[in-house]
Scaffold this active site. Structure first.
Site, PDB file in Angstrom:
ATOM      1  N   PHE A 156      10.782  56.869 -26.583  1.00  0.00           N
ATOM      2  CA  PHE A 156      10.224  56.990 -24.488  1.00  0.00           C
ATOM      3  C   PHE A 156      11.120  58.104 -24.891  1.00  0.00           C
ATOM      4  O   PHE A 156      10.556  58.627 -23.525  1.00  0.00           O
ATOM      5  CB  PHE A 156      10.875  55.144 -24.430  1.00  0.00           C
ATOM      6  CG  PHE A 156      12.707  55.006 -24.482  1.00  0.00           C
ATOM      7  CD1 PHE A 156      13.122  55.355 -23.288  1.00  0.00           C
ATOM      8  CD2 PHE A 156      12.938  55.007 -25.183  1.00  0.00           C
ATOM      9  CE1 PHE A 156      14.091  55.542 -23.297  1.00  0.00           C
ATOM     10  CE2 PHE A 156      14.343  55.027 -25.058  1.00  0.00           C
ATOM     11  CZ  PHE A 156      15.115  55.650 -24.115  1.00  0.00           C
ATOM     12  N   ILE A 159      12.386  46.580 -28.389  1.00  0.00           N
ATOM     13  CA  ILE A 159      11.019  46.057 -28.961  1.00  0.00           C
ATOM     14  C   ILE A 159       9.914  44.825 -27.726  1.00  0.00           C
ATOM     15  O   ILE A 159      10.787  44.530 -27.335  1.00  0.00           O
ATOM     16  CB  ILE A 159      10.726  45.138 -30.560  1.00  0.00           C
ATOM     17  CG1 ILE A 159      11.212  46.024 -31.496  1.00  0.00           C
ATOM     18  CG2 ILE A 159       9.784  44.791 -30.175  1.00  0.00           C
ATOM     19  CD1 ILE A 159      11.425  45.035 -32.626  1.00  0.00           C
ATOM     20  N   MET A 169       2.168  53.275 -28.034  1.00  0.00           N
ATOM     21  CA  MET A 169       2.234  52.723 -27.471  1.00  0.00           C
ATOM     22  C   MET A 169       0.623  52.356 -27.265  1.00  0.00           C
ATOM     23  O   MET A 169       0.344  53.121 -26.604  1.00  0.00           O
ATOM     24  CB  MET A 169       3.420  52.224 -26.319  1.00  0.00           C
ATOM     25  CG  MET A 169       4.100  52.410 -26.591  1.00  0.00           C
ATOM     26  SD  MET A 169       5.586  50.381 -28.139  1.00  0.00           S
ATOM     27  CE  MET A 169       5.102  49.577 -26.791  1.00  0.00           C
ATOM     28  N   LYS A 175      -2.833  51.540 -33.272  1.00  0.00           N
ATOM     29  CA  LYS A 175      -2.346  51.704 -34.756  1.00  0.00           C
ATOM     30  C   LYS A 175      -2.399  50.077 -35.090  1.00  0.00           C
ATOM     31  O   LYS A 175      -2.259  50.853 -36.832  1.00  0.00           O
ATOM     32  CB  LYS A 175      -1.160  52.121 -35.048  1.00  0.00           C
ATOM     33  CG  LYS A 175      -1.030  53.448 -33.521  1.00  0.00           C
ATOM     34  CD  LYS A 175       0.499  53.773 -33.557  1.00  0.00           C
ATOM     35  CE  LYS A 175       2.050  53.231 -32.947  1.00  0.00           C
ATOM     36  NZ  LYS A 175       1.424  52.656 -31.407  1.00  0.00           N
ATOM     37  N   SER A 176      -1.801  49.582 -34.620  1.00  0.00           N
ATOM     38  CA  SER A 176      -2.070  48.056 -35.233  1.00  0.00           C
ATOM     39  C   SER A 176      -3.323  47.195 -35.638  1.00  0.00           C
ATOM     40  O   SER A 176      -3.537  47.022 -36.827  1.00  0.00           O
ATOM     41  CB  SER A 176      -0.922  47.024 -35.005  1.00  0.00           C
ATOM     42  OG  SER A 176      -0.364  47.010 -34.751  1.00  0.00           O
ATOM     43  N   ILE A 186      17.494  52.783 -28.520  1.00  0.00           N
ATOM     44  CA  ILE A 186      15.766  53.595 -28.756  1.00  0.00           C
ATOM     45  C   ILE A 186      15.416  52.200 -30.068  1.00  0.00           C
ATOM     46  O   ILE A 186      14.225  51.880 -28.936  1.00  0.00           O
ATOM     47  CB  ILE A 186      16.180  54.053 -30.607  1.00  0.00           C
ATOM     48  CG1 ILE A 186      16.775  55.334 -30.262  1.00  0.00           C
ATOM     49  CG2 ILE A 186      14.127  54.205 -30.978  1.00  0.00           C
ATOM     50  CD1 ILE A 186      16.384  56.350 -28.806  1.00  0.00           C
ATOM     51  N   GLU A 246       4.822  49.082 -37.849  1.00  0.00           N
ATOM     52  CA  GLU A 246       6.178  49.341 -36.652  1.00  0.00           C
ATOM     53  C   GLU A 246       6.839  50.050 -37.807  1.00  0.00           C
ATOM     54  O   GLU A 246       8.118  49.956 -38.238  1.00  0.00           O
ATOM     55  CB  GLU A 246       6.624  47.936 -36.215  1.00  0.00           C
ATOM     56  CG  GLU A 246       5.709  47.140 -35.339  1.00  0.00           C
ATOM     57  CD  GLU A 246       5.898  48.305 -33.741  1.00  0.00           C
ATOM     58  OE1 GLU A 246       6.347  49.687 -33.760  1.00  0.00           O
ATOM     59  OE2 GLU A 246       4.823  47.489 -33.471  1.00  0.00           O
TER      60      GLU A 246
END
Length: 177
Positions: free
Chosen positions: A113, A160, A13, A17-18, A157, A83
């Site tokens: 995580f 968001i 995170m 990336k985005s 998991i 994502e």
């Protein structure tokens, strides 16, 4: 060779990336390629479209199953997917599109995580022509961070969230907390 290929951008995170996905898609747009970006429907953190954590917005088609939108994206040369770890059919979709001449760019978390792999993303690595692993800044000690740490106690998991729920951390800070 038909020119189709897969580019995979992975990391924790807050590693950009985005932002990198959007940068690459914009470059293809400048080069006159017909481009589309896809985001996961359940990611509603900032509103419609594809958003970066620093609040930059980019228009995007939304879905939860990529194979359901094959007909809608057939006319595009470049397909950006954000994502990617949340799409159960990411491997099949990317392989199909690349084999049919499309440039597919995927931004995804490489681990949960709990530092466990997202199996679909791990399976996409050997099918990709290019794999880039980005790092973030550790939100505890400010060194290089390769991991995402959840702040809450939830065990699912797919939760968001942004800075309110996750931190990027280095190995030392992940282990010591």
């Amino acid at each position: 060779m038909n020119g189709g290929h897969i580019q995979l951008i992975i990391g924790p995170m807050f590693s950009g990336k985005s932002t990198e996905l959007i940068r690459r898609v914009r470059r293809y747009q400048i080069a006159q390629y017909k481009c589309i970006t896809i985001k996961y429907t359940n990611d509603t953190r900032y509103g419609t479209g594809l958003w970066t954590h620093d609040k930059h917005n980019f228009s995007a088609m939304e879905t939860t199953k990529l194979l359901n939108i094959i007909d809608a994206v057939t006319d595009f040369s470049v397909i950006g997917i954000d994502e990617g770890q949340f799409f159960p059919d990411i491997v099949e979709f990317c392989e199909y599109m690349a084999n049919n001449g499309k440039i597919v760019i995927v931004a995804a978390l490489d681990g949960t995580f709990q530092r466990k792999p997202f199996t679909t993303i791990s399976n996409l690595i050997p099918l990709s022509e290019m794999v880039v692993k980005l790092t973030a800044v550790c939100m505890k000690c400010f060194k290089e961070a390769s991991f995402s740490k959840r702040l809450g106690t939830e065990t699912e998991i797919e939760i968001i969230g942004g800075e309110d729920m996750y931190q990027s951390v280095c190995r030392k800070c992940y282990i010591n907390e």
